[in-house]
Motif scaffolding. Structure first.
Motif, PDB file in Angstrom:
ATOM      1  N   GLU A  42       0.848  -1.202   0.000  1.00 24.34           N
ATOM      2  CA  GLU A  42       0.000   0.000   0.000  1.00 24.34           C
ATOM      3  C   GLU A  42       0.880   1.248   0.000  1.00 24.34           C
ATOM      4  O   GLU A  42       0.528   2.271  -0.604  1.00 24.34           O
ATOM      5  N   ARG A  43       2.013   1.150   0.674  1.00 22.68           N
ATOM      6  CA  ARG A  43       2.976   2.254   0.658  1.00 22.68           C
ATOM      7  C   ARG A  43       3.482   2.492  -0.778  1.00 22.68           C
ATOM      8  O   ARG A  43       3.610   3.640  -1.235  1.00 22.68           O
ATOM      9  N   ALA A  48       3.305   5.442  -6.002  1.00 21.01           N
ATOM     10  CA  ALA A  48       3.022   5.441  -7.445  1.00 21.01           C
ATOM     11  C   ALA A  48       2.057   6.564  -7.809  1.00 21.01           C
ATOM     12  O   ALA A  48       2.121   7.128  -8.902  1.00 21.01           O
ATOM     13  N   LEU A  49       1.152   6.866  -6.870  1.00 20.17           N
ATOM     14  CA  LEU A  49       0.190   7.944  -7.113  1.00 20.17           C
ATOM     15  C   LEU A  49       0.779   9.310  -6.796  1.00 20.17           C
ATOM     16  O   LEU A  49       0.109  10.335  -6.950  1.00 20.17           O
ATOM     17  N   TYR A  59       5.135   1.861  -6.823  1.00 20.31           N
ATOM     18  CA  TYR A  59       4.646   0.873  -7.782  1.00 20.31           C
ATOM     19  C   TYR A  59       3.202   0.540  -7.431  1.00 20.31           C
ATOM     20  O   TYR A  59       2.856   0.492  -6.255  1.00 20.31           O
ATOM     21  N   ILE A  60       2.368   0.356  -8.441  1.00 20.24           N
ATOM     22  CA  ILE A  60       1.012  -0.128  -8.167  1.00 20.24           C
ATOM     23  C   ILE A  60       1.118  -1.635  -8.011  1.00 20.24           C
ATOM     24  O   ILE A  60       1.409  -2.339  -8.985  1.00 20.24           O
ATOM     25  N   ARG A  61       0.906  -2.116  -6.818  1.00 20.00           N
ATOM     26  CA  ARG A  61       1.038  -3.551  -6.559  1.00 20.00           C
ATOM     27  C   ARG A  61      -0.262  -4.265  -6.908  1.00 20.00           C
ATOM     28  O   ARG A  61      -1.257  -4.148  -6.175  1.00 20.00           O
ATOM     29  N   VAL A 306     -12.139   2.431   4.499  1.00 20.93           N
ATOM     30  CA  VAL A 306     -11.611   3.683   5.049  1.00 20.93           C
ATOM     31  C   VAL A 306     -10.332   3.414   5.845  1.00 20.93           C
ATOM     32  O   VAL A 306      -9.382   4.201   5.797  1.00 20.93           O
ATOM     33  N   PHE A 307     -10.291   2.289   6.547  1.00 20.30           N
ATOM     34  CA  PHE A 307      -9.059   1.906   7.254  1.00 20.30           C
ATOM     35  C   PHE A 307      -7.910   1.764   6.247  1.00 20.30           C
ATOM     36  O   PHE A 307      -6.804   2.241   6.485  1.00 20.30           O
ATOM     37  N   VAL A 308      -8.194   1.141   5.110  1.00 24.39           N
ATOM     38  CA  VAL A 308      -7.162   0.968   4.079  1.00 24.39           C
ATOM     39  C   VAL A 308      -6.722   2.329   3.540  1.00 24.39           C
ATOM     40  O   VAL A 308      -5.522   2.588   3.380  1.00 24.39           O
ATOM     41  N   VAL A 309      -7.692   3.199   3.272  1.00 28.37           N
ATOM     42  CA  VAL A 309      -7.345   4.544   2.796  1.00 28.37           C
ATOM     43  C   VAL A 309      -6.485   5.255   3.856  1.00 28.37           C
ATOM     44  O   VAL A 309      -5.500   5.919   3.537  1.00 28.37           O
ATOM     45  N   GLY A 310      -6.854   5.064   5.123  1.00 29.66           N
ATOM     46  CA  GLY A 310      -6.043   5.621   6.202  1.00 29.66           C
ATOM     47  C   GLY A 310      -4.620   5.100   6.150  1.00 29.66           C
ATOM     48  O   GLY A 310      -3.655   5.840   6.370  1.00 29.66           O
ATOM     49  N   MET A 311      -4.464   3.816   5.839  1.00 29.41           N
ATOM     50  CA  MET A 311      -3.117   3.242   5.728  1.00 29.41           C
ATOM     51  C   MET A 311      -2.342   3.876   4.574  1.00 29.41           C
ATOM     52  O   MET A 311      -1.152   4.168   4.695  1.00 29.41           O
ATOM     53  N   ILE A 312      -3.026   4.080   3.454  1.00 29.96           N
ATOM     54  CA  ILE A 312      -2.351   4.659   2.281  1.00 29.96           C
ATOM     55  C   ILE A 312      -1.920   6.104   2.593  1.00 29.96           C
ATOM     56  O   ILE A 312      -0.790   6.504   2.298  1.00 29.96           O
ATOM     57  N   VAL A 313      -2.814   6.857   3.248  1.00 29.27           N
ATOM     58  CA  VAL A 313      -2.448   8.217   3.651  1.00 29.27           C
ATOM     59  C   VAL A 313      -1.317   8.150   4.691  1.00 29.27           C
ATOM     60  O   VAL A 313      -0.372   8.939   4.653  1.00 29.27           O
ATOM     61  N   GLY A 314      -1.418   7.175   5.593  1.00 29.99           N
ATOM     62  CA  GLY A 314      -0.379   7.007   6.608  1.00 29.99           C
ATOM     63  C   GLY A 314       0.987   6.763   5.981  1.00 29.99           C
ATOM     64  O   GLY A 314       2.012   7.235   6.490  1.00 29.99           O
ATOM     65  N   ALA A 315       1.016   6.035   4.869  1.00 26.48           N
ATOM     66  CA  ALA A 315       2.281   5.789   4.174  1.00 26.48           C
ATOM     67  C   ALA A 315       2.858   7.091   3.645  1.00 26.48           C
ATOM     68  O   ALA A 315       4.066   7.348   3.732  1.00 26.48           O
TER      69      ALA A 315
END
Lengths: 357, 70
Positions: A42-43, A48-49, A59-61, A306-315
């Motif tokens: 996710e990081r 990648a974005l 990289y988009i995994r 939303v938890f996943v989005v939080g992780m992506i923002v957290g990265a």
């Protein structure tokens, strides 16, 4: 119809297959001891974005997209696709964010901790001990009535959004690779440049997503259930993952025991431990490890999405504000961020208690 | 009338925690209402572990798990 995968044999099968696929993905190009790491991947997607500009981890995994889409398809067929949301959504966002920060201080999610262990990286032991400690704190809160509240059913279309986003990401990756378009940031060197073929990664993700949806495989849950109910069901899958991955690492010559010079890892034990305390606590409060959160978002659970989005923002936060560790050690502000995250989780744990009647 | 525990919409593992609490209170005949397959499986496993028997019946989008002595 009896669900085979929810049986003891089923969960052991799932764990073993995840281990075998992950180690094989390493053989096919994914970074060492990182066949599948939900946090790291996710990081990489955040990178990648362009949400962060650490140019070695972009990289988009397709594995991540595969996990969500595999779960989505199976859930549709098994009538377990149930769009739902509304259980302390913003809290889940921040739990995801802090879980990611903790994971990037350790350098891996629980899946990668297991894969690092299977590859002989003994730093994983301190990380897993931290994970167990964090989950232990979470279990104390759960026993005292911790709850983020109920979720509510949504219309069927509400659950498509996140799987659709995953599909879009894969399409963007394929377009970028074909057209060299400059649409995405893709690493030319470092872990982000190391990957199996897109089709292989996607197929692996889809398959794991499917069997994880059926078996409810969850690393955090495996430790939590032992502490909470002396239930060893889920942990048998986790042990199978380690056993299978270790065995296959020996076969591939990928087993290199030791603490020092492990791939994409550092030896600052206290923060390997501390980072995973934060992650473990955040996962326990949110009700699932990062892999499980992806699976649940495929089932239509918007709170997990939303938890996943939080992780992506957290990265992005972790890399933009010098929180993430590297092989050289912890980031400048990583330890401080871990402490802030633990304080946040403790406040949530103490304040969000309710008597559910 | 058996006691009813409404665990619909609650995250993992709260349905199990509520079931455990009921068993701890000494209840041996009660119902747990859940709304996901995973919660159903978890509650049933918890009940079996505590030497009680449980059976699940679908009720619309939910499952009603009836717990009783073996």
């Amino acid at each position: 119809m009896k669900n085979f995968f929810s049986s003891k044999v089923g969960i052991i099968f799932t764990g073993a297959v995840i281990g075998l696929i992950a180690v094989t993905l390493q053989k096919l190009g994914n970074p060492a001891n990182m066949g599948i790491c939900v946090a790291c991947f996710e990081r990489d997607i955040a990178g990648a974005l362009g949400f962060h500009r650490a140019d070695v981890v972009q990289y988009i995994r397709p594995e991540i997209a595969g996990l969500v889409l595999g779960s989505f398809v199976v859930a549709l067929f098994t009538k377990e696709y149930q769009p739902r949301a509304g259980s302390s959504t913003i809290i889940r966002f921040f739990l995801g964010m802090f879980a990611m920060i903790g994971a990037l201080v350790f350098l891996g999610c629980p899946w990668r901790a297991l894969l690092r262990l299977s590859g002989g990286d003994w730093n994983a032991v301190t990380g897993l001990a931290g994970l167990a400690a964090g989950i232990g704190i979470g279990v104390l809160f759960l026993k005292k009535g911790f709850s983020l509240g109920r979720n509510y059913k949504l219309k069927k279309s509400a659950g498509w959004v996140f799987p659709a986003l995953m599909l879009v990401l894969v399409i963007m990756l394929i377009y970028q690779v074909r057209a060299q378009s400059g649409l995405l940031f893709l690493s030319a060197k470092g872990p982000g440049s190391m990957h199996a073929r897109i089709t292989v990664s996607l197929a692996a993700g889809l398959f794991i997503g499917a069997i994880a949806q059926r078996s409810r495989f969850c690393t955090m849950g495996s430790i939590r259930d032992i502490m909470l109910a002396k239930d060893f069901h889920l942990v048998s899958g986790v042990l199978a993952l380690v056993a299978a991955a270790t065995a296959l690492n020996f076969v591939y010559g990928q087993f290199h025991p030791g603490f020092a010079n492990q791939p994409i890892a550092h030896t600052v034990h206290i923060w390997n431990f501390g980072g995973m305390v934060l992650s473990g606590l955040a996962f326990a409060l949110a009700g699932g490890c990062p892999g499980r959160q992806l699976i649940m978002s495929g089932e239509g659970d918007s709170d997990s999405a939303v938890f996943v989005v939080g992780m992506i923002v957290g990265a992005a936060v972790a890399h933009n504000f010098l929180l993430a560790s590297s092989a050289a050690g912890t980031g400048k502000f990583g330890p401080a961020a871990v402490i802030i995250g633990i304080v946040f989780c403790l406040i949530i744990g103490f304040t969000m208690r309710e008597k559910v009647s | 009338m058996a006691e009813k525990i409404d665990a619909r919409g609650l995250s993992c593992p709260q349905p199990v925690v509520l079931t455990q609490q009921a068993i701890k209170k000494g209840l041996t005949e009660f119902q747990v209402i859940v709304d996901t397959g995973v919660a159903k499986e978890n509650v049933l496993r918890c009940v079996e572990k505590n030497s009680l028997s449980g059976s699940a019946a679908a009720d619309g989008d939910s499952f009603i798990i009836s717990v009783s002595k073996k």
